[in-house]
Design a protein around this motif. Structure first.
Motif, PDB file in Angstrom:
ATOM      1  N   ASP A   1       0.820  -1.210   0.000  1.00  0.00           N
ATOM      2  CA  ASP A   1       0.000   0.000   0.000  1.00  0.00           C
ATOM      3  C   ASP A   1       0.855   1.262   0.000  1.00  0.00           C
ATOM      4  N   LEU A   2       1.932   1.256   0.785  1.00  0.00           N
ATOM      5  CA  LEU A   2       2.787   2.442   0.872  1.00  0.00           C
ATOM      6  C   LEU A   2       3.424   2.741  -0.478  1.00  0.00           C
ATOM      7  N   ILE A   3       3.862   1.669  -1.158  1.00  0.00           N
ATOM      8  CA  ILE A   3       4.498   1.840  -2.468  1.00  0.00           C
ATOM      9  C   ILE A   3       3.503   2.428  -3.465  1.00  0.00           C
ATOM     10  N   MET A   4       2.276   1.892  -3.471  1.00  0.00           N
ATOM     11  CA  MET A   4       1.313   2.308  -4.482  1.00  0.00           C
ATOM     12  C   MET A   4       0.810   3.726  -4.239  1.00  0.00           C
ATOM     13  N   ILE A   5       0.611   4.090  -2.961  1.00  0.00           N
ATOM     14  CA  ILE A   5       0.145   5.449  -2.675  1.00  0.00           C
ATOM     15  C   ILE A   5       1.224   6.466  -3.042  1.00  0.00           C
ATOM     16  N   GLN A   6       2.472   6.166  -2.708  1.00  0.00           N
ATOM     17  CA  GLN A   6       3.556   7.084  -3.078  1.00  0.00           C
ATOM     18  C   GLN A   6       3.690   7.168  -4.599  1.00  0.00           C
ATOM     19  N   ALA A   7       3.456   6.061  -5.286  1.00  0.00           N
ATOM     20  CA  ALA A   7       3.622   6.035  -6.746  1.00  0.00           C
ATOM     21  C   ALA A   7       2.630   6.948  -7.457  1.00  0.00           C
ATOM     22  N   ILE A   8       1.457   7.191  -6.832  1.00  0.00           N
ATOM     23  CA  ILE A   8       0.458   8.033  -7.508  1.00  0.00           C
ATOM     24  C   ILE A   8       0.554   9.497  -7.085  1.00  0.00           C
ATOM     25  N   SER A   9       1.435   9.800  -6.118  1.00  0.00           N
ATOM     26  CA  SER A   9       1.559  11.176  -5.635  1.00  0.00           C
ATOM     27  C   SER A   9       2.813  11.834  -6.208  1.00  0.00           C
ATOM     28  N   ARG A  10       2.690  13.082  -6.626  1.00  0.00           N
ATOM     29  CA  ARG A  10       3.839  13.823  -7.137  1.00  0.00           C
ATOM     30  C   ARG A  10       4.734  14.309  -5.996  1.00  0.00           C
ATOM     31  N   ARG A  11       4.185  14.322  -4.808  1.00  0.00           N
ATOM     32  CA  ARG A  11       4.921  14.820  -3.648  1.00  0.00           C
ATOM     33  C   ARG A  11       5.225  13.675  -2.695  1.00  0.00           C
ATOM     34  N   LYS A  12       6.200  13.911  -1.810  1.00  0.00           N
ATOM     35  CA  LYS A  12       6.542  12.898  -0.825  1.00  0.00           C
ATOM     36  C   LYS A  12       5.401  12.734   0.171  1.00  0.00           C
ATOM     37  N   VAL A  13       5.014  11.474   0.416  1.00  0.00           N
ATOM     38  CA  VAL A  13       3.956  11.167   1.373  1.00  0.00           C
ATOM     39  C   VAL A  13       4.597  10.642   2.653  1.00  0.00           C
ATOM     40  N   ARG A  14       4.208  11.224   3.785  1.00  0.00           N
ATOM     41  CA  ARG A  14       4.673  10.736   5.086  1.00  0.00           C
ATOM     42  C   ARG A  14       3.583   9.813   5.645  1.00  0.00           C
ATOM     43  N   PHE A  15       3.921   8.534   5.820  1.00  0.00           N
ATOM     44  CA  PHE A  15       2.934   7.549   6.237  1.00  0.00           C
ATOM     45  C   PHE A  15       2.879   7.419   7.756  1.00  0.00           C
ATOM     46  N   MET A  16       1.681   7.226   8.274  1.00  0.00           N
ATOM     47  CA  MET A  16       1.466   6.966   9.691  1.00  0.00           C
ATOM     48  C   MET A  16       1.184   5.475   9.853  1.00  0.00           C
ATOM     49  N   VAL A  17       2.054   4.783  10.553  1.00  0.00           N
ATOM     50  CA  VAL A  17       1.956   3.328  10.674  1.00  0.00           C
ATOM     51  C   VAL A  17       1.922   2.961  12.151  1.00  0.00           C
ATOM     52  N   HIS A  18       1.035   2.053  12.501  1.00  0.00           N
ATOM     53  CA  HIS A  18       0.879   1.666  13.900  1.00  0.00           C
ATOM     54  C   HIS A  18       2.161   1.032  14.439  1.00  0.00           C
ATOM     55  N   SER A  19       2.423   1.271  15.710  1.00  0.00           N
ATOM     56  CA  SER A  19       3.671   0.812  16.335  1.00  0.00           C
ATOM     57  C   SER A  19       3.857  -0.695  16.249  1.00  0.00           C
ATOM     58  N   SER A  20       2.729  -1.460  16.247  1.00  0.00           N
ATOM     59  CA  SER A  20       2.849  -2.926  16.167  1.00  0.00           C
ATOM     60  C   SER A  20       3.475  -3.361  14.853  1.00  0.00           C
ATOM     61  N   LEU A  21       3.218  -2.611  13.772  1.00  0.00           N
ATOM     62  CA  LEU A  21       3.815  -2.938  12.469  1.00  0.00           C
ATOM     63  C   LEU A  21       5.241  -2.401  12.368  1.00  0.00           C
ATOM     64  N   VAL A  22       5.451  -1.195  12.919  1.00  0.00           N
ATOM     65  CA  VAL A  22       6.793  -0.608  12.857  1.00  0.00           C
ATOM     66  C   VAL A  22       7.795  -1.476  13.615  1.00  0.00           C
ATOM     67  N   SER A  23       7.363  -2.077  14.720  1.00  0.00           N
ATOM     68  CA  SER A  23       8.263  -2.898  15.529  1.00  0.00           C
ATOM     69  C   SER A  23       8.302  -4.358  15.081  1.00  0.00           C
ATOM     70  N   PHE A  24       7.465  -4.717  14.066  1.00  0.00           N
ATOM     71  CA  PHE A  24       7.429  -6.091  13.572  1.00  0.00           C
ATOM     72  C   PHE A  24       8.740  -6.389  12.838  1.00  0.00           C
ATOM     73  N   LEU A  25       9.503  -7.370  13.308  1.00  0.00           N
ATOM     74  CA  LEU A  25      10.883  -7.577  12.876  1.00  0.00           C
ATOM     75  C   LEU A  25      11.061  -7.681  11.358  1.00  0.00           C
ATOM     76  N   PRO A  26      10.254  -8.512  10.626  1.00  0.00           N
ATOM     77  CA  PRO A  26      10.504  -8.656   9.177  1.00  0.00           C
ATOM     78  C   PRO A  26      10.322  -7.370   8.381  1.00  0.00           C
TER      79      PRO A  26
ATOM     80  N   GLY B   1      11.005   6.413   7.004  1.00  0.00           N
ATOM     81  CA  GLY B   1      10.787   7.537   7.913  1.00  0.00           C
ATOM     82  C   GLY B   1       9.334   7.733   8.276  1.00  0.00           C
ATOM     83  N   VAL B   2       8.617   6.639   8.496  1.00  0.00           N
ATOM     84  CA  VAL B   2       7.195   6.738   8.809  1.00  0.00           C
ATOM     85  C   VAL B   2       6.991   7.345  10.189  1.00  0.00           C
ATOM     86  N   MET B   3       5.801   7.901  10.394  1.00  0.00           N
ATOM     87  CA  MET B   3       5.406   8.369  11.713  1.00  0.00           C
ATOM     88  C   MET B   3       4.779   7.191  12.461  1.00  0.00           C
ATOM     89  N   GLU B   4       5.303   6.891  13.624  1.00  0.00           N
ATOM     90  CA  GLU B   4       4.817   5.744  14.388  1.00  0.00           C
ATOM     91  C   GLU B   4       3.582   6.133  15.193  1.00  0.00           C
TER      92      GLU B   4
END
Length: 759
Positions: A71-96, A105-108
């Motif tokens: 989802d992050l790749i596709m949303i950024q691909a359709i925007s001409r500007r840099k998108v700052r994504f907000m991602v839940h801490s459970s995903l940000v800390s998920f090891l893989p 540089g997502v916002m946690e």
């Protein structure tokens, strides 16, 4: 310098390449765009709508559902500007995936259990928006566990600086052919796509009110999904075209098997028969422009051949409901203008029906097939490419998704059967929604084709779904034959079973847990699932029955009560008593019956559905079509409520209420109370209403059990604290031999009403 470069050009090239790579890697936005572009070169087939709705400058808040890491790749691909994504801490800390999110540089988004961190997060969001950035928020808080929209955890107003008018843009993401990844028990699970390229849709809506609640926001994005999938999807094809393509790719596999005998006719032989019969039907219809061909046959491989042949002859099969009796069935066919009905003398004898001039008997048709017909069909199937075959035998309908695929007659449970027109797009939309949530395993899954094909559910699951995806369907002519069904499940190792609770009860009487061990998913619909039946099935198999909802006009499936995780599919139903949440691409709203205003969660009203699977209309009945199809929604006539998670609970049918002393009393509510008191797994009661000179209406309870203790039931209803007007009088309980049922297993409400009126 030039001499040094000439002598050391490899070193220079390496340095330049290193500089370029480092420069690219230092720009996450550029990396996402490059990856997005590369993925669209053969791996993804992306459909984008509404990119103009994203402003080119100034602060913007994007709000999207979350279906995969892509989802992050596709949303950024359709925007001409840099998108700052907000991602839940459970995903940000998920090891893989931790390194990916750190790099981007997502916002946690912190847990709500950390209020101080949450306040800090809100302040950072407001700060970035004041600086004119684009932020993207995923209000589900996690990647969807089953492909459907999950509960939205919050609205967006706390993220916005109060002094700025920040556009809030909703985005709906959809992966049309199922999911490729999922997180379960702390592990990342990857899944092979069903087909390549993978179809992916991005539907960008117009700015919305930032003060919307979390539930209202979820409904907005759900509606975008329905709007997206009302359009023809990339790669979408009619049913018969799909089958021919599958047959050429997999000639030695079987799509339509005989569930009674276990005979496995391969796709190549089926294709030859389809070619022969389609050409015979063209000769039969020479000079006749009738759009419909009636099909009066039980579930058998030859029926599937007949349906495909009718479609390939550029006509629409009309499924004759033989369970309604000869007079009613033929009257419905004649009202629809059907002049020829494909059937079998052997089947007519079994039904004890007379032969009529419009009937075309398979036995007689088979006698007209010559050796030359067989040789030509064999050579065509063997030598010609699939697309050439398709254009040769179905020139007008081979790629027209708006053509009618089938004419189905509604059950008639509440009145005269209606002729429902379903297009190829309606059916493919429904099958694509279905495949995304059942986690189809190609080459492994096998479906029980036990429900009659004149029933919308039977037609979709037993015929349309296998025709599109090549999944084997074991066709069974009699849905009441529990012995045959159990034998087919055991011998053919079937994995998916759909049934009404009434039919399923008969199957369980003939089965053991060992017989049903290959089933991974059992879905019931058409009537309320009785708790006792669910308990019995769980005791036998260790799995839950998954309840669903649909109707002919919706092609037919609208909801399935799935677990929140696809990895628990078929083993657990998370919302007991619910018919489930809408399938992907299907939007449901609950509206006030009088004002038509959408209701908040927890309130009962009329259930309306928007989806690409909503019917084209009723044949020869524009007035009724206009009454049930308004503003893109189909009014189901059911009374329901929706919870915050988006799960729907049927509280009754608009036609199954009695107005007693000015109060609306639901028949199904009274039935559920009596079933709960009796604790029986079999269906033994049905409630209807009849006129009453004093209170307007009164309830009637029809029952079949010999040991039914009327005073005991009435006393138990009082002890449960039920309102007095919900409790029938002792003389309103009527003993009958059997409840009136339709051939689909549904309760015959019209017959029930007539019985009540006759008292």
């Amino acid at each position: 310098m030039i001499e040094w470069l000439n002598e050391n050009w490899m070193i220079a090239a390496f340095v330049v390449a290193a500089i370029v790579v480092i420069g690219v890697l230092a720009n996450p936005k550029l990396v996402l765009k490059i990856v997005g572009r590369l993925m669209r070169c053969g791996f993804l087939r992306v459909r984008i709508h509404g990119t103009a709705n994203i402003p080119y400058s100034g602060p913007v808040l994007l709000v999207s559902n979350h279906i995969s890491i892509l989802d992050l790749i596709m949303i950024q691909a359709i925007s001409r500007r840099k998108v700052r994504f907000m991602v839940h801490s459970s995903l940000v800390s998920f090891l893989p995936t931790r390194w990916i999110f750190r790099y981007l540089g997502v916002m946690e988004v912190p847990s709500i259990r950390r209020p101080k961190a949450m306040v800090k997060f809100f302040e950072e969001s407001k700060k970035r928006l004041r600086h004119g950035e684009i932020l993207c928020f995923f209000p589900e808080g996690a990647i969807s566990g089953n492909g459907s929209l999950m509960r939205f955890r919050s609205g967006v107003s706390p993220l916005l600086p109060p002094e700025l008018d920040v556009p809030v843009i909703p985005i709906r993401l959809g992966m049309v052919s199922g999911r490729m990844s999922g997180i379960h028990n702390g592990k990342l699970h990857l899944r092979a796509p069903l087909s390549l390229p993978v179809d992916y849709s991005i539907y960008i809506g117009e700015p919305i009110n930032p003060e919307l609640s979390a539930f209202e926001l979820r409904q907005k994005i759900s509606r975008l999904g329905a709007l997206a999938e009302k359009q023809i999807q990339p790669g979408e094809k009619p049913l018969h075209t799909h089958f021919i393509l599958n047959a050429k790719r997999n000639p030695f596999k079987t799509t339509f098997a005989d569930g009674m005998t276990g005979d496995m006719v391969n796709n190549f032989n089926t294709l030859i028969r389809v070619i022969i019969f389609s050409k015979l039907l063209r000769k039969l219809y020479a000079g006749d422009n009738t759009p419909y061909t009636g099909v009066l046959l039980p579930n058998m491989p030859i029926t599937a051949v007949g349906l495909l042949a009718v479609m390939c002859s550029d006509r629409t099969p009309a499924m004759i409901n033989f369970s309604s009796g000869q007079e009613v069935a033929l009257a419905a066919a004649r009202r629809a203008g059907i002049k020829k009905i494909l059937t079998s003398r052997k089947f007519l004898d079994k039904l004890k029906w007379e032969e009529f001039p419009e009937m075309v008997l398979l036995e007689d048709l088979a006698k007209t097939i010559t050796k030359g017909d067989k040789i030509r069909a064999l050579l065509m199937a063997l030598l010609l490419p699939a697309r050439t075959i398709i254009r040769n035998i179905a020139p007008s309908s081979c790629y027209n998704m708006h053509n009618q695929a089938v004419l189905l007659f509604s059950s008639g449970s509440t009145g005269t059967p209606k002729a429902v027109m379903l297009t190829h797009h309606n059916l493919t939309c429904n099958t694509l929604s279905f495949v995304r949530v059942v986690d189809l395993k190609r080459g492994v899954d096998r479906i029980a084709g036990n429900l009659p094909m004149f029933h919308a559910y039977g037609f979709m699951v037993g015929f349309a779904f296998p025709a599109i995806f090549g999944t084997m369907s074991a066709l069974l002519p009699n849905p009441l034959d529990g012995v045959a069904l159990v034998k087919a499940v055991r011998d053919l190792k079937l994995t998916i079973l759909t049934a009404t609770p009434t039919f399923l009860q008969k199957y369980l009487m003939k089965a053991t847990g060992e017989d049903l061990k290959t089933l991974r998913l059992v879905i019931t619909g058409a009537e309320k699932l009785r708790p006792e039946l669910a308990v019995k099935f769980h005791d036998m198999t260790g799995r839950d029955i998954i309840e669903g909802y649909g109707c002919t006009e919706l092609s037919p499936i609208a909801t399935i009560n799935l677990s929140n995780s696809i990895f628990n599919l078929g083993a657990k139903a998370d919302h007991p008593g619910s018919i489930g949440c809408p399938l992907p691409g299907i939007h449901i709203r609950i509206v006030d019956p009088d004002t038509g205003v959408e209701l908040a969660p927890g309130y009962s009203g009329r259930m309306q559905v928007m989806a690409g699977s909503v019917m084209k209309g009723y044949l020869n009945d524009e007035e009724l079509t206009a009454r049930v199809l308004q503003d893109g929604y189909y009014d189901t006539g059911d009374i329901a409520k929706m919870d915050l998670d988006g799960y729907v609970y049927i509280t009754g049918r608009a036609s199954r209420f009695s107005k007693i002393g000015g109060e609306m009393v639901p028949h199904e509510g009274v039935e559920e109370a009596i079933v709960r008191i009796r604790g029986r797994e079999s269906r033994e009661i049905a409630v209807a209403g009849r006129g009453d000179s004093r209170k307007g209406e009164r309830l009637v309870v029809f029952y079949t059990a010999e040991d039914f203790d009327i005073p005991e039931v009435i006393e138990a209803m009082r002890k449960e604290g039920m309102p007095n007007i919900w409790i029938p009088k002792a003389d309103d309980f009527v003993k009958i031999d059997e409840l009136p049922l339709l051939g689909s297993g549904k309760l015959d409400l019209m017959g029930l009403r007539k019985m009540a009126d006759a008292l």
